[in-house]
Design a protein around this motif. Structure first.
Motif, mmCIF file in Angstrom:
data_model
loop_
_atom_site.group_PDB
_atom_site.id
_atom_site.type_symbol
_atom_site.label_atom_id
_atom_site.label_comp_id
_atom_site.label_asym_id
_atom_site.label_seq_id
_atom_site.Cartn_x
_atom_site.Cartn_y
_atom_site.Cartn_z
ATOM 1 N N VAL A 213 0.994 -1.612 0.124
ATOM 2 C CA VAL A 213 -0.009 -0.024 -0.355
ATOM 3 C C VAL A 213 0.853 1.258 0.189
ATOM 4 O O VAL A 213 1.921 1.648 0.889
ATOM 5 C CB VAL A 213 -0.909 -0.424 1.411
ATOM 6 C CG1 VAL A 213 -1.511 1.296 1.518
ATOM 7 C CG2 VAL A 213 -2.127 -1.041 1.387
ATOM 8 N N HIS B 207 1.022 5.040 0.293
ATOM 9 C CA HIS B 207 -0.178 5.844 1.615
ATOM 10 C C HIS B 207 -0.113 7.693 0.702
ATOM 11 O O HIS B 207 -1.179 7.683 1.134
ATOM 12 C CB HIS B 207 -0.508 5.748 3.171
ATOM 13 C CG HIS B 207 0.164 4.367 3.330
ATOM 14 N ND1 HIS B 207 0.594 3.667 3.953
ATOM 15 C CD2 HIS B 207 -1.442 3.778 4.198
ATOM 16 C CE1 HIS B 207 0.139 2.132 4.272
ATOM 17 N NE2 HIS B 207 -1.233 2.376 4.874
ATOM 18 N N GLU C 150 -1.882 9.580 -2.692
ATOM 19 C CA GLU C 150 -3.175 9.306 -1.996
ATOM 20 C C GLU C 150 -2.491 7.707 -1.952
ATOM 21 O O GLU C 150 -1.799 6.566 -1.892
ATOM 22 C CB GLU C 150 -3.711 9.445 -3.029
ATOM 23 C CG GLU C 150 -3.840 8.749 -4.014
ATOM 24 C CD GLU C 150 -5.326 8.575 -5.703
ATOM 25 O OE1 GLU C 150 -6.508 8.304 -4.859
ATOM 26 O OE2 GLU C 150 -4.780 8.867 -7.039
ATOM 27 N N VAL C 151 -4.311 7.178 -1.354
ATOM 28 C CA VAL C 151 -4.383 5.657 -1.494
ATOM 29 C C VAL C 151 -4.016 4.928 -2.273
ATOM 30 O O VAL C 151 -4.873 5.090 -2.516
ATOM 31 C CB VAL C 151 -5.087 5.322 0.421
ATOM 32 C CG1 VAL C 151 -4.883 3.756 -0.130
ATOM 33 C CG2 VAL C 151 -4.516 5.907 1.594
ATOM 34 N N MET C 152 -3.361 3.887 -2.573
ATOM 35 C CA MET C 152 -2.835 3.130 -3.885
ATOM 36 C C MET C 152 -2.476 1.980 -2.944
ATOM 37 O O MET C 152 -1.748 1.812 -1.824
ATOM 38 C CB MET C 152 -1.933 3.726 -4.647
ATOM 39 C CG MET C 152 -2.277 4.738 -5.098
ATOM 40 S SD MET C 152 -1.524 5.442 -6.839
ATOM 41 C CE MET C 152 0.247 5.991 -5.956
ATOM 42 N N THR D 188 -11.423 -0.927 -0.438
ATOM 43 C CA THR D 188 -11.687 0.803 -0.982
ATOM 44 C C THR D 188 -10.348 2.031 -0.620
ATOM 45 O O THR D 188 -9.921 1.142 0.528
ATOM 46 C CB THR D 188 -12.639 1.652 0.190
ATOM 47 O OG1 THR D 188 -13.052 1.378 1.465
ATOM 48 C CG2 THR D 188 -14.311 0.357 -0.417
ATOM 49 N N GLN D 189 -10.237 2.752 -0.350
ATOM 50 C CA GLN D 189 -8.930 3.552 -0.110
ATOM 51 C C GLN D 189 -8.922 3.435 1.316
ATOM 52 O O GLN D 189 -8.188 3.925 2.174
ATOM 53 C CB GLN D 189 -9.015 4.627 -0.918
ATOM 54 C CG GLN D 189 -8.972 4.745 -2.198
ATOM 55 C CD GLN D 189 -8.825 6.267 -2.938
ATOM 56 O OE1 GLN D 189 -9.158 6.779 -2.443
ATOM 57 N NE2 GLN D 189 -7.106 6.490 -3.108
ATOM 58 N N GLU E 72 -5.987 2.912 4.132
ATOM 59 C CA GLU E 72 -5.746 3.884 4.249
ATOM 60 C C GLU E 72 -4.992 3.850 5.886
ATOM 61 O O GLU E 72 -3.680 4.365 6.549
ATOM 62 C CB GLU E 72 -6.847 5.334 4.471
ATOM 63 C CG GLU E 72 -7.810 5.346 5.640
ATOM 64 C CD GLU E 72 -8.197 6.570 5.909
ATOM 65 O OE1 GLU E 72 -8.212 7.434 4.694
ATOM 66 O OE2 GLU E 72 -9.303 7.149 6.432
ATOM 67 N N ILE F 73 -10.151 1.544 -6.851
ATOM 68 C CA ILE F 73 -9.449 2.468 -6.448
ATOM 69 C C ILE F 73 -8.466 3.317 -5.960
ATOM 70 O O ILE F 73 -7.415 2.765 -6.217
ATOM 71 C CB ILE F 73 -8.828 0.959 -5.388
ATOM 72 C CG1 ILE F 73 -9.384 -0.412 -4.636
ATOM 73 C CG2 ILE F 73 -7.699 1.488 -4.327
ATOM 74 C CD1 ILE F 73 -8.557 -1.739 -4.835
ATOM 75 N N GLY F 74 -9.566 4.516 -6.060
ATOM 76 C CA GLY F 74 -9.183 5.532 -6.613
ATOM 77 C C GLY F 74 -10.016 6.596 -6.704
ATOM 78 O O GLY F 74 -10.842 6.308 -7.886
#
Length: 376
Positions: A138, A140, A143-145, A164-165, A169, A300-301
């Motif tokens: 991940v 962080h 942005e969260v990916m 989900t993000q 997170e 996811i984003g």
């Protein structure tokens, strides 16, 4: 003050080494073991190899997790999610099979249990992060990916594609940067009792089962005819739920007079008339699709725009990436393959990637070839 991480401990080598990685990184680590299946309560009799064992596989896993935590000097808590697993994962699993599809319970297990019920439960410990022993990474910031694990052969982002993000997170995957062989070596060097333990297989949190018999515990089998594309009956199936598209084993129709020596494969299923259609040859044309429609799509984003997206996809775990183009037609997400793909199966997930990044995915609802829906 050290940041606190609550780690899901499965009793396997991956979560064991994840604990070491977190300790070495300076975190305050606490383990939590999840028990999500009760064979007695859930009437898990047929197909269960542990039915007569003095101790069930989940209890053995708990004892292994306890030994590891004692070895490393970290606390271990235990929690039951039996009711949640039955409600959110297993009923879905049965419903999909009843509908003639082939589900992937591991994906729903991650979505509803490991990264939802677990996350809610451990809030009482006020963790800064939760962690799991998955082969994934991940990012962080900015942005969260969700990123693939470093070990291509073990990468588990396919099973995490419905997260989900928000769920990701505060998630860490401590072994996501490692190769499986190095995980084993680290466990051995640390003297962990799980260093040589066999990897878990089978159904998420249930384990190895003789699958057809296991399903018979919960769904009534409805035998019916096995037919060719021409409509000739050449055998009997034991229930459509026992078969999946592209399957060869267990058909019981080899050596038929009037047919060549090529093996038979499942190429279609019809729930209304309870027929299983088969054809000869691994590369039978009806096994190949150039498009599929998705449902329950998750991205996811916020930056991901599906309509017109050019990326790659997997329609099953450990498959090589397929170049695809995505479109949105009247609100439905459609994935177009740049070449015909074998055994694209309703109920399985189509997961999208942009190089290392997992973009999310959806459940395969319908499969097409040259604009015609295949009878899956």
């Amino acid at each position: 003050m050290k940041k606190r991480v609550v780690l899901g401990m499965s009793g396997g080598v991956d979560s064991s080494v994840a604990a070491i990685e977190l300790l070495e990184a300076g975190y305050d680590v606490m383990g939590v073991f999840m028990r999500n299946w009760d064979s007695t309560l859930n009437q898990d009799v047929l197909g269960n190899p542990d039915r007569d064992a003095p101790i069930c596989s989940q209890e053995r896993d708990y004892q292994d997790a306890l030994q590891v935590c004692e070895h490393l000097g970290i606390p271990l808590h235990r929690v039951d999610f039996i009711e949640e697993y039955w409600r959110d994962v297993f009923t879905y699993f049965l419903r999909e099979y009843e509908a003639g599809r082939t589900p992937n319970p591991d994906i729903m297990c991650n979505k509803y249990i490991k990264f939802a019920a677990f996350a809610r439960h451990v809030e009482q410990f006020a963790p800064d992060y939760i962690a799991m022993g998955h082969y994934a990474r991940v990012a962080h910031k900015p942005e969260v990916m969700l990123l693939r694990g470093a070990d291509d052969n073990k990468d588990q982002t396919y099973f995490l594609s419905q997260l989900t993000q928000v769920q990701l997170e505060k998630v860490l995957f401590p072994i996501g940067h490692m190769q499986k062989a190095d995980v084993r070596k680290k466990a051995d060097a640390a003297g962990l009792p799980t260093a040589d333990k066999k990897d878990s297989t089978g159904i998420c949190f249930i384990g190895e089962r003789e699958f057809s018999a296991f399903l018979d515990n919960y769904l009534p089998a409805k035998p019916g005819p096995i037919i060719t594309l021409e409509g000739e009956t050449i055998g009997r199936h034991t229930g459509l739920m026992h078969y999946t598209i592209g399957q060869r084993k267990g058909l019981g129709i080899g050596g038929l007079d009037g047919y060549g020596p090529e093996p038979w494969f499942v190429i279609g299923k019809s729930l209304p008339d309870n027929t299983l259609t088969v054809g000869q040859g691994f590369h039978h044309p009806q096994l190949y699709a150039d498009m599929c429609r998705l449902e329950a799509v998750n991205v996811i984003g916020l930056d991901i725009q599906l309509d017109g997206l050019v990326c790659t996809a997997k329609v099953r775990y450990r498959q090589q990436d397929i170049p695809v183009r995505v479109s949105v037609q009247e609100g439905v997400v459609v994935v177009h393959f740049n070449r015909p793909v074998r055994a694209v199966t309703p109920g399985q997930s189509c997961v999208l990637y942009d190089q290392e990044r997992c973009l999310g995915g959806g459940i395969i609802q319908a499969v097409y070839r040259h604009g015609n829906r295949l009878p899956y």
